[in-house]
Design a protein around this motif. Structure first.
Motif, PDB file in Angstrom:
ATOM      1  N   LEU A 127       0.842  -1.195   0.000  1.00 27.19           N
ATOM      2  CA  LEU A 127       0.000   0.000   0.000  1.00 27.19           C
ATOM      3  C   LEU A 127       0.878   1.246   0.000  1.00 27.19           C
ATOM      4  N   MET A 128       0.381   2.306  -0.600  1.00 30.87           N
ATOM      5  CA  MET A 128       1.096   3.572  -0.590  1.00 30.87           C
ATOM      6  C   MET A 128       0.863   4.254   0.768  1.00 30.87           C
ATOM      7  N   PRO A 129       1.903   4.392   1.601  1.00 26.27           N
ATOM      8  CA  PRO A 129       1.693   4.848   2.984  1.00 26.27           C
ATOM      9  C   PRO A 129       1.153   6.274   3.101  1.00 26.27           C
ATOM     10  N   TRP A 130       1.378   7.095   2.065  1.00 30.95           N
ATOM     11  CA  TRP A 130       0.919   8.485   2.129  1.00 30.95           C
ATOM     12  C   TRP A 130      -0.509   8.659   1.599  1.00 30.95           C
ATOM     13  N   MET A 131      -1.101   7.575   1.102  1.00 34.74           N
ATOM     14  CA  MET A 131      -2.454   7.639   0.548  1.00 34.74           C
ATOM     15  C   MET A 131      -3.474   7.048   1.518  1.00 34.74           C
ATOM     16  N   THR A 132      -4.699   7.539   1.434  1.00 34.94           N
ATOM     17  CA  THR A 132      -5.776   6.993   2.255  1.00 34.94           C
ATOM     18  C   THR A 132      -6.240   5.648   1.692  1.00 34.94           C
ATOM     19  N   VAL A 133      -7.131   5.001   2.431  1.00 37.86           N
ATOM     20  CA  VAL A 133      -7.723   3.757   1.954  1.00 37.86           C
ATOM     21  C   VAL A 133      -8.389   3.985   0.601  1.00 37.86           C
ATOM     22  N   ARG A 134      -9.177   5.040   0.510  1.00 39.79           N
ATOM     23  CA  ARG A 134      -9.873   5.334  -0.735  1.00 39.79           C
ATOM     24  C   ARG A 134      -8.882   5.544  -1.896  1.00 39.79           C
ATOM     25  N   GLU A 135      -7.814   6.280  -1.626  1.00 44.90           N
ATOM     26  CA  GLU A 135      -6.849   6.591  -2.680  1.00 44.90           C
ATOM     27  C   GLU A 135      -6.078   5.347  -3.119  1.00 44.90           C
ATOM     28  N   ASN A 136      -5.772   4.444  -2.162  1.00 46.66           N
ATOM     29  CA  ASN A 136      -5.080   3.206  -2.525  1.00 46.66           C
ATOM     30  C   ASN A 136      -5.940   2.335  -3.430  1.00 46.66           C
ATOM     31  N   VAL A 137      -7.225   2.235  -3.118  1.00 47.72           N
ATOM     32  CA  VAL A 137      -8.125   1.437  -3.947  1.00 47.72           C
ATOM     33  C   VAL A 137      -8.352   2.116  -5.290  1.00 47.72           C
ATOM     34  N   ALA A 138      -8.413   3.442  -5.268  1.00 50.41           N
ATOM     35  CA  ALA A 138      -8.638   4.198  -6.513  1.00 50.41           C
ATOM     36  C   ALA A 138      -7.500   4.036  -7.507  1.00 50.41           C
ATOM     37  N   LEU A 139      -6.312   3.694  -7.023  1.00 53.27           N
ATOM     38  CA  LEU A 139      -5.185   3.467  -7.949  1.00 53.27           C
ATOM     39  C   LEU A 139      -5.549   2.422  -8.995  1.00 53.27           C
ATOM     40  N   ALA A 140      -6.140   1.317  -8.541  1.00 49.54           N
ATOM     41  CA  ALA A 140      -6.519   0.246  -9.465  1.00 49.54           C
ATOM     42  C   ALA A 140      -7.686   0.672 -10.340  1.00 49.54           C
ATOM     43  N   VAL A 141      -8.674   1.320  -9.733  1.00 53.42           N
ATOM     44  CA  VAL A 141      -9.866   1.722 -10.484  1.00 53.42           C
ATOM     45  C   VAL A 141      -9.509   2.706 -11.596  1.00 53.42           C
ATOM     46  N   ASP A 142      -8.693   3.706 -11.264  1.00 54.22           N
ATOM     47  CA  ASP A 142      -8.328   4.728 -12.254  1.00 54.22           C
ATOM     48  C   ASP A 142      -7.517   4.135 -13.406  1.00 54.22           C
ATOM     49  N   GLN A 143      -6.748   3.079 -13.106  1.00 57.47           N
ATOM     50  CA  GLN A 143      -5.935   2.463 -14.149  1.00 57.47           C
ATOM     51  C   GLN A 143      -6.776   1.619 -15.104  1.00 57.47           C
ATOM     52  N   VAL A 144      -7.754   0.892 -14.538  1.00 55.64           N
ATOM     53  CA  VAL A 144      -8.533  -0.059 -15.337  1.00 55.64           C
ATOM     54  C   VAL A 144      -9.747   0.588 -15.998  1.00 55.64           C
ATOM     55  N   PHE A 145     -10.370   1.520 -15.292  1.00 52.63           N
ATOM     56  CA  PHE A 145     -11.623   2.111 -15.791  1.00 52.63           C
ATOM     57  C   PHE A 145     -11.422   3.571 -16.219  1.00 52.63           C
ATOM     58  N   LYS A 146     -10.478   3.773 -17.099  1.00 49.96           N
ATOM     59  CA  LYS A 146     -10.165   5.140 -17.534  1.00 49.96           C
ATOM     60  C   LYS A 146     -11.324   5.793 -18.280  1.00 49.96           C
TER      61      LYS A 146
END
Length: 596
Positions: A127-146
């Protein structure tokens, strides 16, 4: 461990219900609570798969001629041993590495690299330590569902955060979360990419039993609702039986191969308490366990022939040494003393907090006989490790007193050997030198040859003679843990303290080291206290199991006598008529605490 099925609460104000509904309707439709999955043809196939590392004379074969077909919607558990190549296998399925020969096929086509159709969750959550739970999960979503709008992507992330029950922690960062919560974030991130296949590489092995059981329930629920295909690498036979349609052992390498498949035909949903009474459960559990034990026996067949005998020398912490070398030695203790060799007298521990003092353990009262083996079991956070830390002299006692061999415990000392879940080794010293630190402390009166024999005996006993000269930082987690156990044994302490020492190890290594522990305990008549979350481990090893109530203000809840004959083996345990009754007592207590 018993855990009730978890339910997802209605979305809070942080979650836009309309957006979630829009995303869900665009995906796979409404979910049923426990659907009957219709299995199709193979959606993932491993065909004559082989993989090696290194070159030339230094090449090491890891996997050899691996063949497997996985149907769409199937849940397959692979029981992998330490060093058998299980992470390599998952990485090949994910397309993160390429095979030397053979192929990984997805719907009949070779996999050329990673893709959003395969979600991966490893044991160590990245997990990215400087990101929130929402932001960590959003990493995958933003990459796949552009192509989705920002609102739709936000809803997609929040849907899966809610699915793993982390809505209330959505704005927290990883440092503010427990290990179990961080692992849930990793699961949510993998699921948020909406993969067809979920690849899980021991994602739950480092978690306490209650958290592990709850995440098992969540993964089963997600698998059935989302109609995923799941491949789970696990070191826990019960976990495989609880979750999978079939269990496949990955035999130890080099050149690891698959063992026979074991179908799991138990009806779903599967209830942990109910399975303890199921003859079908007992049958498959026995079959898988005995197969793995046979594999371990073959692997260790020649180990005992090389074992160096221990010299007849006693540690300077023993009463025998004091009597032999000091004229004012303490006289032999009477039977009353031996019955209370270790005594906790109304022991409490208070920690400060921003809201005021918190009493974590309250009036913990226990007497332990000399030579007795006691297991302490309870849910995460009940104070088990605090109790162990206090008798080790590493944590101050707030109230009451602890006595060992008629002396009050106030500081740490070599008369207590300690093994934690994470071994504390000196990283720049070799395995041999790390064990030698303990031996030199308690056997300064022995000859150099005798000290060397003690070190070599215990390194061989834990299967590390081949790695004796490797530095600690060069060893795997499992190997480092073995060094820690060898070092504690080598102290020949008055009291052996074990804080979930096998929790991070694979089944074969764990069972092997349990055998080592039993053998050493029997030979040395050590007094031992083990903290564990493993019901079967507690029964296998202990004379008594101490069940702790939930914290705060945790105390001794119940005490269970284990009157099974010794010496014990895992095979004997599975066949003894009283075993499942003892197991039921522990599971029932833990279930009551879970619902308290």
């Amino acid at each position: 461990m018993i855990a009730s099925p978890l339910k997802i609460s209605a979305p809070s104000s942080l979650v836009n219900a309309e957006n979630i509904a829009a995303v869900e309707s665009a995906q796979k439709g409404p979910a049923l609570e426990q659907p009957t999955l219709v299995l199709g043809g193979p959606c993932l196939e491993l065909k004559n798969l082989s993989k090696s590392y290194g070159t030339g004379a230094h090449i090491t074969p890891v996997l050899q001629n691996i063949n497997l077909q996985i149907k769409e919607g199937e849940f397959v558990a692979i029981v992998g041993f330490s060093g058998s190549g299980k992470t390599t296998l998952i990485s090949l399925m994910a397309g993160l590495i390429t095979p030397d020969s053979g192929a990984v096929l997805r719907n009949g086509q070779p996999i050329a690299g990673p893709g959003p159709d395969r979600g991966v969750v490893f044991q160590s959550y990245s997990l990215m330590p400087w990101m929130t739970v929402r932001e960590n999960v959003a990493l995958a979503v933003d990459q796949v569902f552009k192509n989705l709008s920002k609102t739709e992507r936000k809803a997609q992330a929040e849907k899966y955060i809610a699915m793993v029950n982390l809505t209330q922690a959505m704005e927290k960062r990883p440092a503010e979360l427990s290990g179990g919560m961080r692992q849930r974030v990793a699961v949510a991130r993998a699921l948020a990419a909406n993969p067809d296949i979920l690849l899980l590489d021991e994602p739950l092995s480092a978690l306490d039993a209650l958290t592990r059981a709850k995440l098992q329930d969540e993964i089963i629920r997600i698998w059935s609702q989302e109609k995923k295909t799941v491949v789970l690498i696990t070191n826990d036979v019960d976990e495989g039986i609880m979750m999978a349609d079939r269990i496949i052992p990955l035999n130890p390498g080099p050149g690891a191969t698959f063992g026979p498949e074991f179908p799991v035909t138990l009806a779903r949903p599967r209830d942990r308490a109910g399975m303890n009474h199921s003859e079908d459960f007992k049958k498959i559990r026995k079959e898988v366990t005995e197969y793995l034990m046979d594999v371990g026996a073959q692997k260790n067949a020649s180990a005992d022939d090389k074992l160096i005998s221990l010299p007849k020398v006693i540690p300077n912490t023993s009463n025998e040494y004091q009597k032999a070398f000091k004229p004012d030695a303490t006289p032999e203790k009477n039977s009353m003393h031996l019955a209370r060799y270790v005594e906790f007298s109304k022991v409490s521990k208070v920690y400060p907090s921003r809201k005021g003092p918190i009493k974590v353990v309250e009036e913990f009262d226990l007497k332990i006989r000399k030579g007795e083996f006691v297991s302490i079991i309870g849910h995460s956070g009940c104070g088990k490790s605090t109790v162990l830390s206090m008798i080790a002299g590493l944590t101050d006692i707030s109230e009451g007193g602890i006595f060992l061999d008629s002396r009050e415990v106030s500081t740490a000392g070599p008369d207590r050997g300690i093994v934690f879940q994470a071994p504390s080794l000196v990283p720049w010293l070799t395995a041999y030198q790390n064990v030698g630190l303990a031996v030199e402390k308690v056997f300064p009166h022995a000859s150099k040859k005798e000290r060397n024999n003690i070190i070599e005996h215990y390194l061989e006993r834990v299967g590390l003679s081949h790695a004796a000269q490797k530095k600690a930082f060069e060893l795997s987690n499992g190997m480092r843990q073995r060094v820690g156990i060898a070092r504690a044994f080598a102290l020949s302490p008055k009291l052996l303290l074990l804080d979930e020492p096998f929790g991070m190890l694979d089944s074969l290594t764990r069972w092997d080291l349990q055998e080592v522990l039993m053998e050493v305990w029997t030979r040395t008549k050590l007094t031992a206290i083990m903290v564990t979350h493993d019901v079967d481990e507690a029964i296998l090893l202990a004379d008594r199991v101490i069940m702790m109530t939930n914290g705060p203000r945790a105390k001794v809840g119940k005490v269970m006598e284990v009157k099974l004959p010794r010496p014990r083996t895992r095979k004997m345990l599975l066949e003894h008529p009283d075993y499942y009754n003892l197991r039921e007592q522990l599971l029932s207590f833990l279930n009551e605490c879970d619902h308290a």
